[in-house]
Enzyme design. Structure first.
Site, PDB file in Angstrom:
ATOM      1  N   ASN A 106       0.510 -10.067   6.498  1.00 20.46           N
ATOM      2  CA  ASN A 106       1.408  -8.928   6.703  1.00 20.46           C
ATOM      3  C   ASN A 106       0.610  -7.628   6.876  1.00 20.46           C
ATOM      4  O   ASN A 106      -0.595  -7.583   6.602  1.00 20.46           O
ATOM      5  CB  ASN A 106       2.366  -8.822   5.505  1.00 20.46           C
ATOM      6  CG  ASN A 106       3.700  -8.200   5.891  1.00 20.46           C
ATOM      7  OD1 ASN A 106       3.823  -7.540   6.922  1.00 20.46           O
ATOM      8  ND2 ASN A 106       4.708  -8.395   5.064  1.00 20.46           N
ATOM      9  N   ILE A 107       1.267  -6.575   7.275  1.00 18.08           N
ATOM     10  CA  ILE A 107       0.655  -5.244   7.344  1.00 18.08           C
ATOM     11  C   ILE A 107       0.122  -4.920   5.938  1.00 18.08           C
ATOM     12  O   ILE A 107       0.820  -5.151   4.944  1.00 18.08           O
ATOM     13  CB  ILE A 107       1.711  -4.187   7.759  1.00 18.08           C
ATOM     14  CG1 ILE A 107       2.303  -4.527   9.125  1.00 18.08           C
ATOM     15  CG2 ILE A 107       1.110  -2.786   7.756  1.00 18.08           C
ATOM     16  CD1 ILE A 107       3.496  -3.657   9.524  1.00 18.08           C
ATOM     17  N   ALA A 108      -1.118  -4.450   5.867  1.00 22.31           N
ATOM     18  CA  ALA A 108      -1.756  -4.050   4.602  1.00 22.31           C
ATOM     19  C   ALA A 108      -2.008  -5.206   3.634  1.00 22.31           C
ATOM     20  O   ALA A 108      -2.105  -5.008   2.420  1.00 22.31           O
ATOM     21  CB  ALA A 108      -0.964  -2.947   3.900  1.00 22.31           C
ATOM     22  N   SER A 109      -2.148  -6.405   4.180  1.00 22.83           N
ATOM     23  CA  SER A 109      -2.428  -7.554   3.299  1.00 22.83           C
ATOM     24  C   SER A 109      -3.918  -7.641   2.944  1.00 22.83           C
ATOM     25  O   SER A 109      -4.305  -8.444   2.093  1.00 22.83           O
ATOM     26  CB  SER A 109      -1.962  -8.858   3.954  1.00 22.83           C
ATOM     27  OG  SER A 109      -2.545  -8.989   5.225  1.00 22.83           O
ATOM     28  N   GLY A 110      -4.756  -6.856   3.612  1.00 25.05           N
ATOM     29  CA  GLY A 110      -6.184  -6.841   3.263  1.00 25.05           C
ATOM     30  C   GLY A 110      -7.072  -7.508   4.306  1.00 25.05           C
ATOM     31  O   GLY A 110      -8.200  -7.905   4.008  1.00 25.05           O
ATOM     32  N   LYS A 111      -6.602  -7.573   5.532  1.00 24.66           N
ATOM     33  CA  LYS A 111      -7.371  -8.255   6.584  1.00 24.66           C
ATOM     34  C   LYS A 111      -8.684  -7.527   6.876  1.00 24.66           C
ATOM     35  O   LYS A 111      -9.725  -8.152   7.028  1.00 24.66           O
ATOM     36  CB  LYS A 111      -6.507  -8.364   7.862  1.00 24.66           C
ATOM     37  CG  LYS A 111      -5.249  -9.203   7.657  1.00 24.66           C
ATOM     38  CD  LYS A 111      -4.382  -9.283   8.898  1.00 24.66           C
ATOM     39  CE  LYS A 111      -3.747  -7.983   9.298  1.00 24.66           C
ATOM     40  NZ  LYS A 111      -2.800  -7.406   8.328  1.00 24.66           N
ATOM     41  N   THR A 112      -8.595  -6.203   6.922  1.00 26.52           N
ATOM     42  CA  THR A 112      -9.819  -5.440   7.221  1.00 26.52           C
ATOM     43  C   THR A 112     -10.856  -5.626   6.117  1.00 26.52           C
ATOM     44  O   THR A 112     -12.052  -5.751   6.389  1.00 26.52           O
ATOM     45  CB  THR A 112      -9.482  -3.942   7.412  1.00 26.52           C
ATOM     46  OG1 THR A 112      -8.425  -3.864   8.372  1.00 26.52           O
ATOM     47  CG2 THR A 112     -10.667  -3.156   7.913  1.00 26.52           C
ATOM     48  N   GLU A 138      -9.484 -10.268  13.626  1.00 25.33           N
ATOM     49  CA  GLU A 138      -8.311  -9.825  12.875  1.00 25.33           C
ATOM     50  C   GLU A 138      -7.085 -10.002  13.743  1.00 25.33           C
ATOM     51  O   GLU A 138      -7.024  -9.501  14.849  1.00 25.33           O
ATOM     52  CB  GLU A 138      -8.478  -8.349  12.494  1.00 25.33           C
ATOM     53  CG  GLU A 138      -7.308  -7.832  11.674  1.00 25.33           C
ATOM     54  CD  GLU A 138      -7.573  -6.469  11.056  1.00 25.33           C
ATOM     55  OE1 GLU A 138      -8.646  -5.895  11.284  1.00 25.33           O
ATOM     56  OE2 GLU A 138      -6.688  -5.989  10.335  1.00 25.33           O
TER      57      GLU A 138
END
Ligand code: DGT
Length: 230
Positions: free
Chosen positions: A28-34, A103
């Site tokens: 999801n958005i802001a799940s920590g992918k970066t 990503e």
């Protein structure tokens, strides 16, 4: 790093060279992918391709990500067309190192974001049809192969709090319902595997924790991530 070197040397070889693999991180958005990419970016023989979100925020001077949030009915097709193009560029980008880590993908753009915009009535049927034909044609032609998806699984409440904290200006109006729907679409696709084809194996990590603890989770799964892609 030396652990990674040992892991890498165990990967299959063809004509004396390691075969190439692509791992994609989804969530999801802001799940920590970066943070996931950041953690693995110095790993031996891994190259990281970041999500083209900055391109979406500056297309020849225009911010279509912001426009999509402000007026989705008007701007969804424009954004999704550009997301599809920039994702394809990342999929086909030639890779020097054994593992390419990217990503998101052309798949989540279509199966989660486009699906959501269409289902919620913000993208008309005809626009959805045109994007879908493009998507199918691209996949027939380019394949966009993946070897492993690492799914960072979170609750909508946790990512909602992170979005508030990180203050990316385009995202401040995102309601929790939007994150709930995106969450369900990721789950349907990657966990229940009932709606859309899953292009490769999936490794699911509980990503509801703070960064320090997530680093431990990433380290514990390092071997699985690198080896399962091969
Ligand atoms: P992270 O590192 O997990 O915090 O990842 P984010 O949140 O930086 O990256 P992502 O891809 O979840 O989202 C970046 C922004 O772009 C966010 O506002 C959602 C939006 N976004 C990403 N892909 C798409 C898409 O295909 N369509 C639409 N409408 N928005 C998208």
């Amino acid at each position: 790093k030396s652990i990674s070197k040992r892991i890498m040397s165990a990967l299959p070889k063809k004509n004396g060279h390691h075969q190439k693999f692509t791992i994609c991180v989804e969530g999801n958005i802001a799940s920590g992918k970066t943070s996931f990419l950041e953690y693995f970016k110095d790993t031996h023989d891994v190259e990281v391709i970041e999500e083209p979100v900055n391109k979406w925020r500056n297309v020849q001077g225009g911010n279509i990500l912001a426009k999509m949030y402000e007026d989705p009915t008007r701007w969804s097709l424009t954004l999704q067309t550009y997301v599809q193009l920039t994702m394809l560029q990342n999929h086909v980008k030639s890779q020097e190192k054994t593992i390419k880590l990217m990503e998101r993908s052309i798949y989540s753009a279509k199966y989660c974001f486009v699906e959501n915009l269409h289902n919620s009535g913000k993208m008309p049927d005809l626009e959805f049809a045109v994007l879908s034909e493009w998507f199918d044609w691209i996949l027939d032609f380019h394949k966009c192969p993946l070897d492993l998806i690492v799914y960072l699984q979170t609750t909508p409440e946790i990512v909602y709090d992170r979005i508030k904290k990180r203050q990316r200006k385009e995202e401040q109006t995102i309601p929790i319902e939007y994150l709930q729907t995106l969450h369900n679409l990721h789950e349907d696709w990657l966990i229940h595997q009932r709606k859309f084809p899953v292009p490769c194996k999936v490794l699911t990590l509980d990503a509801n924790y703070e960064l320090d603890y997530m680093h431990k989770v990433f380290e514990e799964n390092r071997k699985k991530i690198i080896c399962d892609s091969g």
